[in-house]
Structures are given as C-alpha cells and as structure tokens.
Motif scaffolding. Structure first.
Motif, PDB file in Angstrom:
ATOM      1  N   LYS A  37       8.272   0.784  -6.327  1.00  0.00           N
ATOM      2  CA  LYS A  37       7.997   2.139  -5.853  1.00  0.00           C
ATOM      3  C   LYS A  37       7.925   3.121  -7.029  1.00  0.00           C
ATOM      4  CE  LYS A  37      10.044   2.586  -1.977  1.00  0.00           C
ATOM      5  NZ  LYS A  37      11.126   2.793  -1.015  1.00  0.00           N
ATOM      6  N   GLN A  38       8.870   2.991  -7.951  1.00  0.00           N
ATOM      7  CA  GLN A  38       8.943   3.889  -9.107  1.00  0.00           C
ATOM      8  C   GLN A  38       7.696   3.796  -9.980  1.00  0.00           C
ATOM      9  OE1 GLN A  38      12.316   3.096 -11.643  1.00  0.00           O
ATOM     10  NE2 GLN A  38      11.498   4.293 -13.315  1.00  0.00           N
ATOM     11  N   HIS A  39       7.138   2.605 -10.118  1.00  0.00           N
ATOM     12  CA  HIS A  39       5.993   2.413 -11.004  1.00  0.00           C
ATOM     13  C   HIS A  39       4.663   2.389 -10.262  1.00  0.00           C
ATOM     14  CE1 HIS A  39       8.388   1.978 -14.556  1.00  0.00           C
ATOM     15  NE2 HIS A  39       9.195   1.166 -13.885  1.00  0.00           N
ATOM     16  N   SER A  40       4.708   2.606  -8.966  1.00  0.00           N
ATOM     17  CA  SER A  40       3.473   2.582  -8.196  1.00  0.00           C
ATOM     18  C   SER A  40       2.646   3.830  -8.492  1.00  0.00           C
ATOM     19  CB  SER A  40       3.801   2.509  -6.703  1.00  0.00           C
ATOM     20  OG  SER A  40       2.646   2.177  -5.981  1.00  0.00           O
ATOM     21  N   PHE A 159       0.836  -5.336  -6.564  1.00  0.00           N
ATOM     22  CA  PHE A 159       1.319  -4.738  -5.321  1.00  0.00           C
ATOM     23  C   PHE A 159       0.437  -3.565  -4.951  1.00  0.00           C
ATOM     24  CE2 PHE A 159       4.945  -6.560  -7.516  1.00  0.00           C
ATOM     25  CZ  PHE A 159       5.609  -7.245  -6.513  1.00  0.00           C
ATOM     26  N   ASP A 160       0.208  -3.375  -3.639  1.00  0.00           N
ATOM     27  CA  ASP A 160      -0.510  -2.173  -3.215  1.00  0.00           C
ATOM     28  C   ASP A 160       0.470  -1.007  -3.180  1.00  0.00           C
ATOM     29  OD1 ASP A 160       0.909  -2.375  -0.791  1.00  0.00           O
ATOM     30  OD2 ASP A 160      -0.786  -3.217   0.294  1.00  0.00           O
ATOM     31  N   LYS A 161      -0.008   0.185  -2.816  1.00  0.00           N
ATOM     32  CA  LYS A 161       0.860   1.366  -2.893  1.00  0.00           C
ATOM     33  C   LYS A 161       2.012   1.348  -1.885  1.00  0.00           C
ATOM     34  CE  LYS A 161      -2.192   4.383  -0.238  1.00  0.00           C
ATOM     35  NZ  LYS A 161      -3.021   5.574  -0.326  1.00  0.00           N
ATOM     36  N   GLU A 192      -9.580   0.194  -0.487  1.00  0.00           N
ATOM     37  CA  GLU A 192      -8.824   0.323   0.748  1.00  0.00           C
ATOM     38  C   GLU A 192      -8.006   1.606   0.788  1.00  0.00           C
ATOM     39  OE1 GLU A 192      -6.417  -3.158   0.974  1.00  0.00           O
ATOM     40  OE2 GLU A 192      -8.131  -4.488   1.277  1.00  0.00           O
ATOM     41  N   SER A 193      -7.583   2.075  -0.394  1.00  0.00           N
ATOM     42  CA  SER A 193      -6.686   3.242  -0.400  1.00  0.00           C
ATOM     43  C   SER A 193      -7.425   4.545  -0.632  1.00  0.00           C
ATOM     44  CB  SER A 193      -5.596   3.044  -1.471  1.00  0.00           C
ATOM     45  OG  SER A 193      -6.157   2.964  -2.758  1.00  0.00           O
ATOM     46  N   GLU A 194      -8.727   4.503  -0.718  1.00  0.00           N
ATOM     47  CA  GLU A 194      -9.484   5.755  -0.913  1.00  0.00           C
ATOM     48  C   GLU A 194     -10.019   6.279   0.393  1.00  0.00           C
ATOM     49  OE1 GLU A 194     -12.304   4.667  -3.980  1.00  0.00           O
ATOM     50  OE2 GLU A 194     -10.865   5.178  -5.523  1.00  0.00           O
TER      51      GLU A 194
END
Length: 194
Positions: A37-40, A159-161, A192-194
């Motif tokens: 999570k911290q580096h996402s 990993f995804d977001k 996928e995340s846009e």
C-alpha cells in the motif's frame, strides 16, 4: 496470495550516502500489505525479491518510454550482515528504490521457495551455460560475487492498486527477465485503472 509479513531486524548498520540513511528499512515488523500500500503508485507497485543483485528493474524503469510510470517499486532481500558492501553497491548503482529485509522470506515463499538447481549434469553444457551467463553479465557491466546464500531464487511480483497480485515472475537463473511480459502486464493494469 495471503497477506505477507516482512520482518526487519537489522543486525548490522547499513548506511547510505545521504545523511547516513539506512539502505535496508529497519522496524520491528512490517506487514507486507502495508508495504504494498505504501509503495503503490497510481496503478500499483512492483516488488523485486532479490537473490543476487541485478539491474533488470532499474533498466526497465529508466527506459525512455517510461513503462513503469504510475507504479511504485521496492525490493526485498533475504539476508543482511553478510555482504553489506555488496548490498550498498547494489542499492547505489543498480536499485535506487526502497529495500526491506524479508527475514521470514515471505515474498520468496509466495514465489514458490524455489532453490537454484542444475539443469544438467553434462559438464560441457554447464560450462557453456556459465560462460554465456558470464558474458551477458559482463556486457551489461554487472559484476557479482558469491557471498551469502545464493540458492533461494527470487523474482518479481506486480500488484495492482488494490494490492492484488496480478503477475509473478519466478527467477530462472541464467535467463533474461521477461521484460516484454512485464510491460504487457503493466499496460493491462494501467488500462484497467484509467
């Protein structure tokens, strides 16, 4: 993939060049999901489980087309206090991203806890493979040493977001990192995340 735990109890002091900042992050216990999570970044993060220092991810991140933009990058190492000078060189010259000590080898376990093994007992094939590997490392200006535990293989996990593992590359000693596969996964996650 279940939540992983990375323990960082640094026995020796690994000092960096900037104000004596530690190269390997120190803390009592860091939960892997928190590190992820911290580096996402905007799209996710890439974890590099190091067997022997290399520079594939650094080269990929430095490409002109910036395929890893929007992804945080961090690494885990399985041992410290064995070759701190080599680890410092790896961090300063090849991998300028946060490093964590994976004392419990959780990321390595997630990658299958695979050990380096011989693919053949034929001495001629072994010699040829070793020569080809040495030539490739020399062409990339990578020097190495054989200090510490070098049998437990590493790899790369993307990993995804949301922190879900989307891709895992299990190191194959002597083989090139599948850069095009990594870029394809990164592009898919970005779309996928846009």
């Amino acid at each position: 993939m279940t939540p992983l735990e990375i323990r960082s109890s640094v026995d020796s002091v690994l000092l960096g060049s900037e104000a004596d900042a530690p190269i390997v992050s120190e803390s009592e216990c860091i939960v892997a999901s928190d590190v992820i999570k911290q580096h996402s970044g905007n799209h996710g993060c890439i974890a590099f489980a190091v067997r022997r220092p290399g520079k594939a991810i650094a080269d990929l991140a430095a490409r002109e087309d910036k395929p890893l933009d929007g992804f945080g990058i961090f690494g885990v190492v399985k041992e410290i206090g064995v070759d701190d000078a080599g680890l410092a060189e790896f961090h300063s010259q090849y991998f300028p991203y946060p490093l964590y000590h994976d004392e419990e080898k959780s990321f390595y376990t997630a990658l299958g806890s695979r050990k380096l093994k011989l693919s053949t007992w034929n001495p001629f094939k072994l010699f040829r493979s070793f020569r080809n590997l040495s030539k490739r490392l020399s062409e990339k200006n990578i020097s190495g040493n054989y200090k510490g535990e070098g049998l437990l293989q590493g790899g790369i996990i993307i990993f995804d977001k949301s922190g879900k593992a989307r891709f895992a590359y299990r190191e194959e000693t002597g083989a090139e990192v599948p850069v095009e596969d990594i870029i394809a996964v990164v592009r898919e996650i970005k779309s996928e995340s846009e």
